[in-house]
Design an enzyme around this catalytic site. Structure first.
Site: not given
Length: 346
Positions: A262, A288-290
């Site tokens: 994040g 998100l971001d994974e």
């Protein structure tokens, strides 16, 4: 960062200094279909992503090497079968690398081969690969590399990653074309102008986000964009955007994932008192971001470092990390399986 009226002149001076070092705009010609990924291993539905016909092996022009990637159950027959198949068609294997994931009983292979002396045509070879891979229960991806990949860079106001990509491309280190830079701010247009790259600004609000994304996607499709790089693009892209370019959107996140997912990861890292900071280049997905991680890098920090020091050190890591990930994708060295990647050596 805000840019003054002298930004264009500063950019021009920087460009002249790099020209003086002998850098030019030459690039190698590579071409790939959609990167490989699906719920099970990866998507080989090539019909949805048609590849231009490869150059004729009889052409006097230099024919680029093709790349074959395969994935399936571990078998001693795979390596010999692939090499024998290519050799029987008159192709010369110039590089081959394999990996076995024993916990999954899974086999990965990448073969780069010269087909300038191929005794058959490309369709015959594709049919033969399909038959052998079907018999051995392998998924496969064949890239003839008949034209450069088309790269779109998406940015906001941070410029360090953009500079890295454009300068490396100008030096001939990135095998692609860059027809487009998209931003939600006009600040970095002088940099794009200095490199002769089209720069388009799309203002985004919560109410217009999906409508604007559709316009961005339409423009990228018009320009035959193959891969998108989020070069510190400070917007969260939608699930629909990710689905349009599955495993073809590379994001650089300014932390060593999965830590500090994040916003403001450097600030949180400073609060936590970490001794290492990092950056992660990964494929963007609906989570998100994974998405599958391609490349990571770190830098040491200490109790003496303030947040600004972490930001400064982190920028260097972000530049190199994203560059390595982008080059691996452009050179067809990545196989995605599940939420992980195999990244073969350069």
């Amino acid at each position: 960062p805000a840019y003054s009226d002298n930004m264009a002149a500063a950019v021009e001076d920087t460009m002249k200094s790099f020209d003086a070092l002998g850098m030019d705009s030459s690039t190698r010609s590579l071409r790939s279909q959609v990167s490989i990924a699906s719920d099970r291993f990866f998507d080989m539905d090539a019909s949805a992503h048609a590849t231009p016909a490869p150059p004729s092996p009889s052409s006097k022009a230099k024919v680029p090497n093709a790349t074959l990637r395969v994935l399936g159950k571990d078998s001693v027959d795979v390596n010999m079968a692939m090499a024998g198949l290519l050799n029987s068609h008159g192709c010369v294997v110039e590089h081959s690398e394999q990996h076995r994931e024993r916990s999954l009983n899974c086999y990965f292979q990448r073969m780069e081969f010269d087909y300038s002396s191929m005794r058959t045509d490309t369709l015959s070879l594709e049919r033969a690969i399909k038959e052998v891979c079907g018999r051995l229960q392998l998924e496969w991806q064949l890239d003839w590399n008949s034209r450069p990949k088309q790269l779109c860079i998406m940015v906001s106001k941070y410029d360090h990653v953009l500079w890295e990509i454009l300068l490396r491309h100008k030096a001939g280190e990135l095998p692609c074309d860059i027809p487009l830079i998209i931003s939600n701010h006009p600040d970095l247009k002088p940099i794009a102008d200095a490199f002769g790259v089209r720069f388009e600004v799309f203002k985004i609000t919560k109410a217009t986000k999906r409508e604007v994304e559709d316009k961005q996607i339409a423009l990228m499709q018009e320009l035959d964009v193959d891969i998108v790089v989020l070069a510190r693009y400070m917007q969260i892209i939608s699930d629909e955007f990710c689905a349009t370019y599955p495993m073809r959107i590379i994001n650089i996140h300014h932390s060593f994932l999965p830590a500090f997912i994040g916003a403001k990861p450097y600030h949180r890292a400073h609060e936590r008192g970490v001794k290492l900071i990092g950056a992660t280049a990964h494929y963007a997905t609906a989570c998100l971001d994974e998405g599958p991680i391609i490349e990571q890098g770190t830098a040491r920090v200490s109790h003496r470092d303030e947040v600004d020091d972490l930001l400064r050190k982190g920028r260097g890591v972000e530049r190199i990390c994203l560059l390595h990930a982008l080059r691996a994708h452009l050179e067809d060295r990545i196989i995605v399986y599940g939420n992980k990647t195999v990244v073969f050596d350069a």
